[in-house]
Design an enzyme around this catalytic site. Structure first.
Site, PDB file in Angstrom:
ATOM      1  N   GLN A   1      31.476 -29.690  70.484  1.00 37.93           N
ATOM      2  CA  GLN A   1      32.600 -28.809  70.170  1.00 37.93           C
ATOM      3  C   GLN A   1      33.335 -29.270  68.913  1.00 37.93           C
ATOM      4  OE1 GLN A   1      33.968 -27.450  73.818  1.00 37.93           O
ATOM      5  NE2 GLN A   1      35.879 -26.605  73.106  1.00 37.93           N
TER       6      GLN A   1
ATOM      7  N   SER B   9      28.248 -34.578  73.885  1.00 40.02           N
ATOM      8  CA  SER B   9      28.925 -33.784  74.914  1.00 40.02           C
ATOM      9  C   SER B   9      28.108 -32.532  75.244  1.00 40.02           C
ATOM     10  CB  SER B   9      30.353 -33.452  74.477  1.00 40.02           C
ATOM     11  OG  SER B   9      31.100 -32.888  75.531  1.00 40.02           O
ATOM     12  N   LEU B  10      28.603 -31.328  74.937  1.00 37.97           N
ATOM     13  CA  LEU B  10      27.835 -30.118  75.259  1.00 37.97           C
ATOM     14  C   LEU B  10      26.477 -30.139  74.562  1.00 37.97           C
ATOM     15  CD1 LEU B  10      27.427 -27.440  73.143  1.00 37.97           C
ATOM     16  CD2 LEU B  10      29.884 -27.730  73.051  1.00 37.97           C
TER      17      LEU B  10
ATOM     18  N   ARG C 231      30.623 -24.459  82.613  1.00 41.73           N
ATOM     19  CA  ARG C 231      31.209 -25.745  82.206  1.00 41.73           C
ATOM     20  C   ARG C 231      32.475 -25.521  81.377  1.00 41.73           C
ATOM     21  NH1 ARG C 231      30.521 -29.456  77.789  1.00 41.73           N
ATOM     22  NH2 ARG C 231      30.332 -31.656  78.401  1.00 41.73           N
TER      23      ARG C 231
ATOM     24  N   HIS D   6      36.600 -35.308  78.959  1.00 41.01           N
ATOM     25  CA  HIS D   6      35.977 -36.622  79.154  1.00 41.01           C
ATOM     26  C   HIS D   6      36.953 -37.682  79.643  1.00 41.01           C
ATOM     27  CE1 HIS D   6      32.196 -35.136  77.665  1.00 41.01           C
ATOM     28  NE2 HIS D   6      32.804 -34.662  76.594  1.00 41.01           N
TER      29      HIS D   6
ATOM     30  N   GLN E 207      29.031 -36.955  82.975  1.00 43.30           N
ATOM     31  CA  GLN E 207      29.451 -36.765  81.584  1.00 43.30           C
ATOM     32  C   GLN E 207      30.782 -36.010  81.476  1.00 43.30           C
ATOM     33  OE1 GLN E 207      28.783 -33.461  79.334  1.00 43.30           O
ATOM     34  NE2 GLN E 207      27.097 -34.313  78.136  1.00 43.30           N
TER      35      GLN E 207
END
Length: 314
Positions: free
Chosen positions: A11, A94-95, A119, A204, A253
């Protein structure tokens, strides 16, 4: 031949127009956008190419959109004769870990799009608006960041390391008061500067536990296969190929630290000399140069990139 890895951005890399030139130039890339539109029951491609920037920035749109561009770039490259399996590793920020898994055949494209929509919604809903925050610590090492987190959490709030991106670039996350307290004390531990980030939720960190619970249910409903290329996972900074482990690490995660610096160091230590950043922008390439100066970085987001990367790796 040069040992290389495919890496996938997270992101913050999104922009209006991303992926349009790939779709126009390669039928294989266009098919990716069409499949995601169908999977989501939404013209996400129209939003990405000519929509409103604030709407694209919504986490539930950004996450599947960035994955779509990354996979479209990979399909275009594959059409030029460079299969994902030629890489030593895949990894995503991340993503971007979902993009890596989709590119490596571990998760289907349609499932990746639907899961990232879930998500994004779950992460946004986990903490009421305004109650969480994130801050970038510039010039901090992990020990200094941990000290600041302890200061931030000293009055009862949550303050944790969210991303260890590169030397001198660590992001902390948690409840707003705790993160702001930590940010105000940077001088006490020798950190150059703290910058509050314009994010919609504290990603996170342990405040994301409701989203992790949601992801455990969602991921339980999809097929995950062994990837064709070993994945270097965010939460371990080490390789994983076992579908059961991948499923568990994707859940972890959500609340866990993105160990990107360590992931890059690990891949470099295994002999990787070149990182190919597939998708929008070049954020990871810039961070990687700060982590391991000797490695080379290439981007894969435009038709010219596809041609040059195919020539280099073909």
């Amino acid at each position: 031949m040069t040992k290389f890895a495919f890496i996938f951005p997270g992101q913050g890399s999104q922009f209006i127009g991303m992926g349009k030139e790939l779709a126009d130039a390669y039928p294989e890339a266009k098919a990716v956008f069409e499949e995601v539109d169908e999977a989501l029951g939404q013209k996400l491609s129209e939003l990405m190419w000519s929509g409103d920037e604030d709407t694209l920035k919504l986490t539930s749109n950004t996450q599947p959109a960035l994955m779509t561009v990354s996979v479209a770039a990979m399909r275009a490259l594959e059409a030029k004769g460079v299969a994902p399996a030629k890489a030593a590793f895949v990894a995503g920020h991340s993503l971007g870990e979902y993009s890596a898994l989709a590119a490596a055949g571990s998760i289907s494209l349609a499932d990746a799009a639907r899961i990232l929509r879930i998500r994004g919604n779950a992460m946004q809903a986990a903490v009421p608006a305004g109650q969480g925050a994130m801050a970038a610590l510039l010039g901090a090492d992990p020990e200094q960041a941990q000290s600041l987190c302890a200061i931030g959490a000293s009055e009862g709030g949550v303050c944790e390391i969210a991303n260890d991106n590169a030397p001198g670039q660590i992001v902390i996350s948690g409840s707003r008061e705790a993160v702001e307290l930590a940010a105000s004390k940077v001088g006490e531990v020798g950190v150059k500067k703290a910058m509050m980030l314009p994010v919609s939720a504290p990603f996170h960190c342990s405040l994301m536990q409701p989203a992790a619970d949601e992801m455990m249910k969602a991921l339980g409903g999809i097929e995950i296969k062994a990837p064709t290329v070993p994945l270097v996972a965010n939460v371990t900074a080490h390789i994983t190929t076992d579908p059961v482990s991948i499923r568990q690490q994707l859940v972890e995660q959500v609340t866990g630290q993105v160990r990107w610096r360590e992931s890059v160091e690990y891949m470099a230590a295994q002999g990787v000399e070149l990182f190919v950043e597939a998708g929008a922008g070049k954020v990871l390439s810039v961070m990687n140069r700060r982590t391991v100066k000797a490695v080379e970085g290439l981007t894969l987001g435009l038709p010219d990139d596809v041609e040059s990367v195919a020539e280099r790796l073909g």
